[in-house]
Design a protein around this motif. Structure first.
Motif: not given
Length: 415
Positions: A115-137
């Motif tokens: 639960i504590i790690e969840l915000p970091l995981d969300l930021y990694r997937k939906f902010v960083i990966e989105n910003r660079f065009g990699f996330n399709t989830m």
């Protein structure tokens, strides 16, 4: 203050300091080389693409600083902060069965950590990966995946945890050996069932369509003496645009998997070369060697845990008064990374050695130039930095530096 408390604090401080220092070195090195594409890649990677790789690396590295701080804070809260002891006391008042209390203690720690790690995981997937065009989830897919992972983890992990805790209580001084045998059997079983029963729960695996590429791959497999249950294309694009290929399972359950994103960007000869690299890991017995290394290390760690369970300073030094088997187990695996961090370069070096060997195998079975071309495209399309800090790479990178890897392949192509 307990001597072990001081040792633990010192080890934690060293590991945090080294990780932060390595990260800062990596940031400076990548940023300082951001405006120059390495000479070996100037014909295939533009300056704009090199900028993207650098910025992507910088973003992930900056996030890692926050992760280091969060991990250290959680560890201190559970140990010296009294979190583990509070949880154990609360559970001991509600449950009479010691094994049940221990299972709930360990699962509680895992759930709280997740639960504590969840915000970091969300930021990694939906902010960083989105910003660079990699996330399709989608967020819905993320929730479904998380639920399924937790469910499968519980269905497989809880019986294993029960078995280990029961052995720790019931089988005397050799419990660590019996628990290790159970652990080895569990992992081998998981390897056997993962390709056909677990992986399809998350992705669609379709047999590769008949055609020139399939014929070339089948010829390569025959040439390399590799038999597999099938050749499959996985819909990796529904979560990420990153490309990959791998083989999984062992014995009769072996199967070769190619991401649909990989097939989209590589030519037939390049796909063949990438697959030859993966086959190189099999032919050089890298999977078996790594499994043997992991199983040997796990046996040693369980023996150490058996010894620590009899040492009162181990518990008191981490601010715990409950000396149950479950408490010993969770304490040991919480603090183990702190004391083994400085050994990480050895594991990374071993992995990079295997990657070089697999590259060499692929260069012999296919064409070195095809693998060079494929790797260059993968570096470009996955925005992998071509200029990592050497010391950072020595600690963390399981794959060789791009420039070293291409240079070796170029040498092999001319021999």
């Amino acid at each position: 203050m307990n001597t072990f408390t001081l040792i633990f604090i010192a080890a934690l401080a060293i590991s945090i300091s080294v990780r932060m220092w390595l990260g800062q070195r990596h940031l400076r090195f990548v940023a300082s080389h951001r405006n120059t594409v390495p000479a070996a890649f100037t014909d295939a990677i533009t300056l704009a693409q090199h900028h993207k790789a650098a910025d992507y690396t910088l973003a992930k590295t900056r996030l890692s600083f926050l992760q280091i701080i969060v991990e250290a804070a959680v560890l201190l809260a559970f140990t010296l902060g009294g979190g583990l002891q509070w949880l154990d006391t609360a559970l001991s008042g509600a449950y009479a069965s010691e094994i049940l209390r221990n299972i709930l203690l360990i699962t509680s720690v895992m759930v709280i950590g997740a639960i504590i790690e969840l915000p970091l995981d969300l930021y990694r997937k939906f902010v960083i990966e989105n910003r660079f065009g990699f996330n399709t989830m989608t967020f819905k897919r993320f929730l479904i995946d998380s639920f399924m992972q937790a469910t499968i983890g519980a269905l497989l992990g809880l019986p294993l945890l029960f078995a280990v805790l029961w052995l720790m209580q019931a089988s005397g001084s050799l419990w660590w050996l019996y628990a290790w045998l159970v652990w080895v059997g569990f992992n081998l079983t998981l390897l056997a069932i993962y390709p056909t029963f677990i992986a399809p729960l998350f992705n669609r695996f379709e047999p590769m369509e008949n055609g020139t590429l399939k014929s070339r791959i089948e010829q390569l497999l025959q040439k390399c003496g590799f038999t597999a249950q099938g050749l499959f294309v996985m819909d990796g694009s529904k979560r990420s645009s990153h490309g990959n290929a791998y083989f999984t399972g062992f014995g009769k359950t072996k199967r070769i998997v190619l991401f649909d994103t990989l097939l989209k960007h590589l030519e037939a000869d390049e796909v063949e070369a990438v697959l030859a690299h993966e086959l190189g890991h099999f032919k050089r017995r890298h999977v078996i060697k790594r499994m043997a290394w992991i199983f040997t290390a796990s046996l040693a760690f369980l023996w150490i845990l058996n010894w620590l369970m009899a040492q009162t300073w181990f518990f008191s030094g981490l601010n715990v008064t409950s000396h149950t088997t479950g408490m010993a187990l969770v304490l040991f695996f919480l603090v183990l990374p702190v004391f083994t961090f400085l050994l990480q370069p050895l594991s990374s070096l071993y992995s990079r050695k295997h990657e070089f060997e697999a590259d060499q195998y692929a260069a012999v079975q296919t064409r070195a130039h095809s693998l060079i071309s494929a790797l260059t495209k993968l570096y470009r399309d996955n925005a992998s930095t071509l200029t990592p800090d050497p010391l950072y790479a020595m600690f963390y990178n399981s794959h060789p530096d791009a420039q070293q890897r291409i240079a070796r392949l170029q040498t092999a192509a001319h021999n």
